[in-house]
Design a protein around this motif. Structure first.
Motif, PDB file in Angstrom:
ATOM      1  N   ASP A 182      21.610   0.268   4.989  1.00 44.72           N
ATOM      2  CA  ASP A 182      20.395  -0.392   5.470  1.00 44.72           C
ATOM      3  C   ASP A 182      20.020  -1.616   4.644  1.00 44.72           C
ATOM      4  O   ASP A 182      19.074  -2.328   4.986  1.00 44.72           O
ATOM      5  CB  ASP A 182      19.228   0.601   5.493  1.00 44.72           C
ATOM      6  N   GLN A 183      20.703  -1.847   3.553  1.00 47.54           N
ATOM      7  CA  GLN A 183      20.588  -3.021   2.702  1.00 47.54           C
ATOM      8  C   GLN A 183      19.269  -3.150   1.939  1.00 47.54           C
ATOM      9  O   GLN A 183      19.263  -3.403   0.735  1.00 47.54           O
ATOM     10  CB  GLN A 183      20.852  -4.317   3.502  1.00 47.54           C
ATOM     11  N   TRP A 184      18.143  -2.964   2.623  1.00 52.44           N
ATOM     12  CA  TRP A 184      16.858  -3.240   1.963  1.00 52.44           C
ATOM     13  C   TRP A 184      16.650  -2.383   0.728  1.00 52.44           C
ATOM     14  O   TRP A 184      16.066  -2.842  -0.260  1.00 52.44           O
ATOM     15  CB  TRP A 184      15.685  -3.064   2.935  1.00 52.44           C
ATOM     16  N   GLU A 185      17.144  -1.118   0.776  1.00 53.14           N
ATOM     17  CA  GLU A 185      16.912  -0.257  -0.389  1.00 53.14           C
ATOM     18  C   GLU A 185      17.723  -0.714  -1.600  1.00 53.14           C
ATOM     19  O   GLU A 185      17.314  -0.501  -2.747  1.00 53.14           O
ATOM     20  CB  GLU A 185      17.191   1.217  -0.070  1.00 53.14           C
ATOM     21  N   ALA A 186      18.876  -1.372  -1.364  1.00 56.29           N
ATOM     22  CA  ALA A 186      19.658  -1.903  -2.485  1.00 56.29           C
ATOM     23  C   ALA A 186      18.856  -2.951  -3.246  1.00 56.29           C
ATOM     24  O   ALA A 186      18.928  -3.040  -4.474  1.00 56.29           O
ATOM     25  CB  ALA A 186      20.972  -2.502  -1.974  1.00 56.29           C
ATOM     26  N   ALA A 187      18.075  -3.742  -2.506  1.00 56.15           N
ATOM     27  CA  ALA A 187      17.239  -4.761  -3.143  1.00 56.15           C
ATOM     28  C   ALA A 187      15.934  -4.172  -3.668  1.00 56.15           C
ATOM     29  O   ALA A 187      15.526  -4.454  -4.798  1.00 56.15           O
ATOM     30  CB  ALA A 187      16.926  -5.878  -2.146  1.00 56.15           C
ATOM     31  N   THR A 188      15.285  -3.321  -2.867  1.00 54.41           N
ATOM     32  CA  THR A 188      13.962  -2.816  -3.224  1.00 54.41           C
ATOM     33  C   THR A 188      14.024  -1.774  -4.339  1.00 54.41           C
ATOM     34  O   THR A 188      13.260  -1.830  -5.303  1.00 54.41           O
ATOM     35  CB  THR A 188      13.282  -2.213  -1.976  1.00 54.41           C
ATOM     36  N   MET A 189      14.915  -0.814  -4.209  1.00 49.91           N
ATOM     37  CA  MET A 189      15.027   0.241  -5.220  1.00 49.91           C
ATOM     38  C   MET A 189      16.098  -0.052  -6.259  1.00 49.91           C
ATOM     39  O   MET A 189      16.254   0.691  -7.222  1.00 49.91           O
ATOM     40  CB  MET A 189      15.299   1.597  -4.561  1.00 49.91           C
ATOM     41  N   GLY A 190      16.831  -1.146  -6.061  1.00 48.45           N
ATOM     42  CA  GLY A 190      17.816  -1.575  -7.030  1.00 48.45           C
ATOM     43  C   GLY A 190      17.339  -2.814  -7.772  1.00 48.45           C
ATOM     44  O   GLY A 190      16.752  -2.733  -8.851  1.00 48.45           O
ATOM     45  N   TYR A 191      17.533  -3.969  -7.154  1.00 50.58           N
ATOM     46  CA  TYR A 191      17.231  -5.257  -7.794  1.00 50.58           C
ATOM     47  C   TYR A 191      15.781  -5.356  -8.253  1.00 50.58           C
ATOM     48  O   TYR A 191      15.507  -5.712  -9.403  1.00 50.58           O
ATOM     49  CB  TYR A 191      17.550  -6.366  -6.797  1.00 50.58           C
ATOM     50  N   GLN A 192      14.831  -5.047  -7.379  1.00 48.01           N
ATOM     51  CA  GLN A 192      13.414  -5.200  -7.737  1.00 48.01           C
ATOM     52  C   GLN A 192      12.926  -4.077  -8.646  1.00 48.01           C
ATOM     53  O   GLN A 192      11.871  -4.200  -9.275  1.00 48.01           O
ATOM     54  CB  GLN A 192      12.547  -5.245  -6.473  1.00 48.01           C
ATOM     55  N   ASN A 193      13.662  -2.994  -8.729  1.00 47.29           N
ATOM     56  CA  ASN A 193      13.303  -1.871  -9.580  1.00 47.29           C
ATOM     57  C   ASN A 193      13.627  -2.179 -11.041  1.00 47.29           C
ATOM     58  O   ASN A 193      12.743  -2.159 -11.912  1.00 47.29           O
ATOM     59  CB  ASN A 193      14.074  -0.632  -9.095  1.00 47.29           C
ATOM     60  N   ILE A 194      14.887  -2.526 -11.304  1.00 45.49           N
ATOM     61  CA  ILE A 194      15.297  -2.772 -12.692  1.00 45.49           C
ATOM     62  C   ILE A 194      15.130  -4.230 -13.100  1.00 45.49           C
ATOM     63  O   ILE A 194      15.096  -4.545 -14.297  1.00 45.49           O
ATOM     64  CB  ILE A 194      16.752  -2.321 -12.938  1.00 45.49           C
ATOM     65  N   GLY A 195      15.023  -5.142 -12.132  1.00 47.35           N
ATOM     66  CA  GLY A 195      15.007  -6.566 -12.426  1.00 47.35           C
ATOM     67  C   GLY A 195      13.944  -7.039 -13.401  1.00 47.35           C
ATOM     68  O   GLY A 195      14.243  -7.820 -14.315  1.00 47.35           O
ATOM     69  N   PRO A 196      12.682  -6.593 -13.258  1.00 45.66           N
ATOM     70  CA  PRO A 196      11.637  -7.073 -14.169  1.00 45.66           C
ATOM     71  C   PRO A 196      11.961  -6.870 -15.648  1.00 45.66           C
ATOM     72  O   PRO A 196      11.500  -7.633 -16.503  1.00 45.66           O
ATOM     73  CB  PRO A 196      10.413  -6.261 -13.745  1.00 45.66           C
ATOM     74  N   THR A 197      12.773  -5.858 -15.964  1.00 52.09           N
ATOM     75  CA  THR A 197      13.184  -5.626 -17.344  1.00 52.09           C
ATOM     76  C   THR A 197      13.964  -6.819 -17.894  1.00 52.09           C
ATOM     77  O   THR A 197      13.856  -7.158 -19.076  1.00 52.09           O
ATOM     78  CB  THR A 197      14.054  -4.351 -17.424  1.00 52.09           C
ATOM     79  N   TYR A 198      14.719  -7.465 -17.023  1.00 49.89           N
ATOM     80  CA  TYR A 198      15.595  -8.558 -17.453  1.00 49.89           C
ATOM     81  C   TYR A 198      14.896  -9.914 -17.396  1.00 49.89           C
ATOM     82  O   TYR A 198      15.097 -10.756 -18.272  1.00 49.89           O
ATOM     83  CB  TYR A 198      16.875  -8.557 -16.604  1.00 49.89           C
ATOM     84  N   TRP A 199      14.084 -10.147 -16.353  1.00 45.36           N
ATOM     85  CA  TRP A 199      13.409 -11.449 -16.267  1.00 45.36           C
ATOM     86  C   TRP A 199      11.987 -11.415 -16.824  1.00 45.36           C
ATOM     87  O   TRP A 199      11.228 -12.359 -16.711  1.00 45.36           O
ATOM     88  CB  TRP A 199      13.439 -12.005 -14.853  1.00 45.36           C
ATOM     89  N   LYS A 200      11.636 -10.300 -17.469  1.00 51.76           N
ATOM     90  CA  LYS A 200      10.357 -10.138 -18.166  1.00 51.76           C
ATOM     91  C   LYS A 200       9.156 -10.274 -17.222  1.00 51.76           C
ATOM     92  O   LYS A 200       8.182 -10.970 -17.485  1.00 51.76           O
ATOM     93  CB  LYS A 200      10.233 -11.109 -19.343  1.00 51.76           C
ATOM     94  N   GLY A 201       9.230  -9.547 -16.153  1.00 53.82           N
ATOM     95  CA  GLY A 201       8.098  -9.381 -15.251  1.00 53.82           C
ATOM     96  C   GLY A 201       7.497 -10.668 -14.733  1.00 53.82           C
ATOM     97  O   GLY A 201       8.190 -11.533 -14.185  1.00 53.82           O
ATOM     98  N   GLU A 202       6.199 -10.810 -14.935  1.00 48.05           N
ATOM     99  CA  GLU A 202       5.482 -11.967 -14.407  1.00 48.05           C
ATOM    100  C   GLU A 202       5.988 -13.288 -14.987  1.00 48.05           C
ATOM    101  O   GLU A 202       5.961 -14.314 -14.318  1.00 48.05           O
ATOM    102  CB  GLU A 202       3.979 -11.831 -14.680  1.00 48.05           C
ATOM    103  N   GLU A 203       6.463 -13.253 -16.220  1.00 54.10           N
ATOM    104  CA  GLU A 203       6.987 -14.473 -16.839  1.00 54.10           C
ATOM    105  C   GLU A 203       8.136 -15.045 -16.013  1.00 54.10           C
ATOM    106  O   GLU A 203       8.177 -16.238 -15.708  1.00 54.10           O
ATOM    107  CB  GLU A 203       7.467 -14.161 -18.256  1.00 54.10           C
ATOM    108  N   GLY A 204       9.071 -14.204 -15.635  1.00 51.30           N
ATOM    109  CA  GLY A 204      10.206 -14.664 -14.850  1.00 51.30           C
ATOM    110  C   GLY A 204       9.861 -14.949 -13.412  1.00 51.30           C
ATOM    111  O   GLY A 204      10.354 -15.919 -12.820  1.00 51.30           O
ATOM    112  N   ARG A 205       9.012 -14.105 -12.830  1.00 51.61           N
ATOM    113  CA  ARG A 205       8.643 -14.289 -11.421  1.00 51.61           C
ATOM    114  C   ARG A 205       7.919 -15.621 -11.213  1.00 51.61           C
ATOM    115  O   ARG A 205       8.244 -16.381 -10.292  1.00 51.61           O
ATOM    116  CB  ARG A 205       7.758 -13.133 -10.957  1.00 51.61           C
ATOM    117  N   THR A 206       6.949 -15.901 -12.046  1.00 49.41           N
ATOM    118  CA  THR A 206       6.191 -17.146 -11.880  1.00 49.41           C
ATOM    119  C   THR A 206       7.024 -18.366 -12.263  1.00 49.41           C
ATOM    120  O   THR A 206       6.791 -19.468 -11.752  1.00 49.41           O
ATOM    121  CB  THR A 206       4.892 -17.109 -12.711  1.00 49.41           C
ATOM    122  N   ALA A 207       8.022 -18.176 -13.140  1.00 53.35           N
ATOM    123  CA  ALA A 207       8.914 -19.288 -13.490  1.00 53.35           C
ATOM    124  C   ALA A 207       9.770 -19.694 -12.297  1.00 53.35           C
ATOM    125  O   ALA A 207      10.104 -20.875 -12.140  1.00 53.35           O
ATOM    126  CB  ALA A 207       9.789 -18.911 -14.672  1.00 53.35           C
TER     127      ALA A 207
END
Length: 415
Positions: A182-207
Motif C-alpha cells: 500500500d506504500q503509504w505505511e512505508a513512508a508514514t510508519m517508516g520514513y516519518q517515524n524514524i526520520g525526525p531523529t536524523y533531521w532533528k525534528g522541527e529544525e530539519g523540517r523548517t529548513a
C-alpha cells in the motif's frame, strides 16, 4: 380581553416558542469509526451543559470524505461544523470561503502555535479550525514475545537491530509486521517515524521549507539508508503485504514488533489477546535527544455559511476546553488532545505514547506543510520512494535525489 390584546399575547407566545426552539448543529466528519463514541459520550456531555443546542454527527467514509464534503459545500448543503484534515486540504477550503475565520474564538488561546500550525494561514494570523487531536509515531511490541526471547526495549539504533536480529535468528516470529504493497505505511510508519531523529525534528523540517536544507542532504538520505535495512526483517512476501495484512500478522501474535502510529491503540486493544508495550524511535547513541512525530491529525471548524454561527462557536469553544480533551483522550485512546493543559490518559498503551512528549522533542510529518502543494506531490512521492528503498528496487541516494529533483521543479525556495 380586546382583540388587540389577544393578538399581542399570541404573537408573544409564538415569538417565545420560536426563540426557545432547539438549534441542531450537523457535524461533518470522516471518522465513521467514532460514531458510537460521539453518540454515547461526546454529544451527551455537550448537550447536558448546553440546553437548546443539539448535535447531529454525520460521518462519511474516510476515502470519500473530501469529495463528499466539497460537493456539499458547493451545493450549500454541508453541515454547520466541519471536521478538518490537516494543512492544505483545509487551507484551500478556508481560502475558498468555505471555512470561517476563528481568529476571535476565545478557545483558540488554549493552543500553542505548533498545535495550530495545521489549521492556520501561512502567515500564522488566521486560524480556521480548532486543533482537536494528534497522533504519535513509534513502535508497538508484543511483551510476551519479548519476555519469551529475553529481549528488552531498545533505546539506541544498535540495540534496535540487535533485537531484530535475535527475533530473526530464533525463527518463530516475524521480527516486524509491515508491508510495502500500500506504500503509504512505508513512508508514514517508516520514513516519518524514524526520520525526525536524523533531521532533528522541527529544525530539519523548517529548513526544507526555507530552502536551507535539501532532501538529498545526508540527514535526509540517512533515513533511507536505515529503511533499506528493514526489508530483512519484514518476513516473506512483505512486498505484497497490505496494511490490514500487517495489522492481522501483529494482532494474531505472529510478529514481535509493529512500526506504528498511536491510532492503532484502540483497535489493537480489541484484537490482541497479549500485553503490548511501545518504545519511541531509537536514538544514535545513549543520551542523545530523541525526536517523535507528534502529528497534528484532526481539527474542527465552522462552515462559513452556517445559519447558526453563535451556536457553532459555543460548540467550538467547548471542543477547546479541558472537559472535551479529557473525554476525547480517553474515549479514543491513541488520539491526543492538542490543548496546552495536560490531560490524564487512562489507557496504559496510549499513556506510554503520550509520555514521550515529556522526554522527546515533538515535530510533525515533514511533507505536510507547504511542501506537497505542487506536482510532483512530495507526500505521494515519499510513499513510493520509501517502499522502493525497503524493497531494494531503488538505492537511498537514488530515492533522495529523485525527491529533491521533484521538489525543486516547482518549489521556488528549493531552486
Amino acid at each position: 380581553m380586546t382583540k388587540t390584546l389577544k393578538g399581542a399575547l399570541l404573537l408573544s407566545v409564538l415569538g417565545t416558542g420560536a426563540w426557545a426552539q432547539d438549534v441542531t448543529l450537523t457535524i461533518e466528519s470522516w471518522r465513521n469509526d467514532d460514531l458510537k463514541i460521539w453518540q454515547d459520550e461526546i454529544i451527551p456531555a455537550f448537550e447536558a451543559e448546553h440546553p437548546g443546542i443539539k448535535l447531529n454527527f454525520t460521518p462519511s467514509a474516510p476515502a470519500e470524505y473530501n469529495a463528499i464534503l466539497n460537493s456539499k459545500l458547493d451545493a450549500g448543503s454541508a453541515g454547520d461544523i466541519i471536521t478538518c484534515r490537516p494543512f492544505d486540504a483545509s487551507l484551500a477550503l478556508y481560502e475558498g470561503g468555505k471555512l470561517a475565520d476563528l481568529s476571535d474564538l476565545e478557545g483558540m488561546s488554549n493552543f500553542s502555535d505548533v498545535a495550530k500550525s495545521a489549521w492556520v494561514t501561512d502567515d500564522g494570523e488566521h486560524p480556521f479550525c480548532v486543533p482537536m487531536g494528534a497522533v504519535i509515531h513509534g513502535f508497538i511490541y508484543n511483551k510476551e514475545i519479548f519476555e519469551e526471547l529475553g529481549l528488552e526495549e531498545p533505546t539506541t539504533v544498535a540495540e534496535f537491530y540487535d533485537v531484530l536480529d535475535k527475533i530473526k535468528e530464533d525463527g518463530t516470529y516475524t521480527p516486524m509486521a509491515m508491508g510495502t504493497n500500500d506504500q503509504w505505511e512505508a513512508a508514514t510508519m517508516g520514513y516519518q517515524n524514524i526520520g525526525p531523529t536524523y533531521w532533528k525534528g522541527e529544525e530539519g523540517r523548517t529548513a526544507l521549507i526555507s530552502g536551507d536544507a535539501k532532501l538529498n542532504d545526508p540527514q535526509f538520505t540517512e533515513v533511507f539508508t536505515e529503511l533499506a535495512k528493514w526489508g530483512d526483517y519484514l518476513g516473506d512476501g512483505f512486498e505484497a503485504q497490505t496494511y490490514p495484512d500487517s495489522q492481522n500478522v501483529f494482532t494474531l501474535g505472529r510478529a514481535a514488533i509493529y512500526p506504528a502510529g498511536s491510532w492503532e491503540v484502540s483497535g489493537f486493544n480489541n484484537l490482541a489477546d497479549f500485553e503490548m508495550g511501545a518504545f519511541p524511535p531509537p536514538v544514535a547513541a545513549e543520551g542523545d535527544t530523541c525526536y517523535i512525530s507528534d502529528h497534528t491529525d484532526i481539527g474542527i471548524g465552522m462552515n462559513a455559511a452556517t445559519e447558526h454561527p453563535e451556536e457553532a462557536k459555543t460548540f467550538l469553544n467547548w471542543v477547546a476546553s479541558p472537559e472535551f480533551s479529557k473525554i476525547f483522550a480517553n474515549a479514543l485512546p491513541g488520539f491526543y488532545p492538542l490543548a496546552s493543559e495536560p490531560v490524564e490518559i487512562t489507557d496504559p498503551l496510549a499513556a506510554e505514547f503520550a509520555s514521550w512528549r515529556d522526554q522527546c522533542e515533538s515535530t510533525i510529518r515533514s511533507s505536510y506543510q507547504i511542501l506537497s502543494r505542487g506536482t510532483p506531490n512530495l507526500e505521494n512521492e515519499l510513499w513510493n520512494a520509501s517502499a522502493a528503498v525497503i524493497k531494494g528496487t531503488e538505492t537511498p541516494e537514488e530515492a533522495a535525489n529523485r525527491l529533491q529533483e521533484g521538489l525543486a521543479s516547482w518549489y521556488e525556495n528549493q531552486q
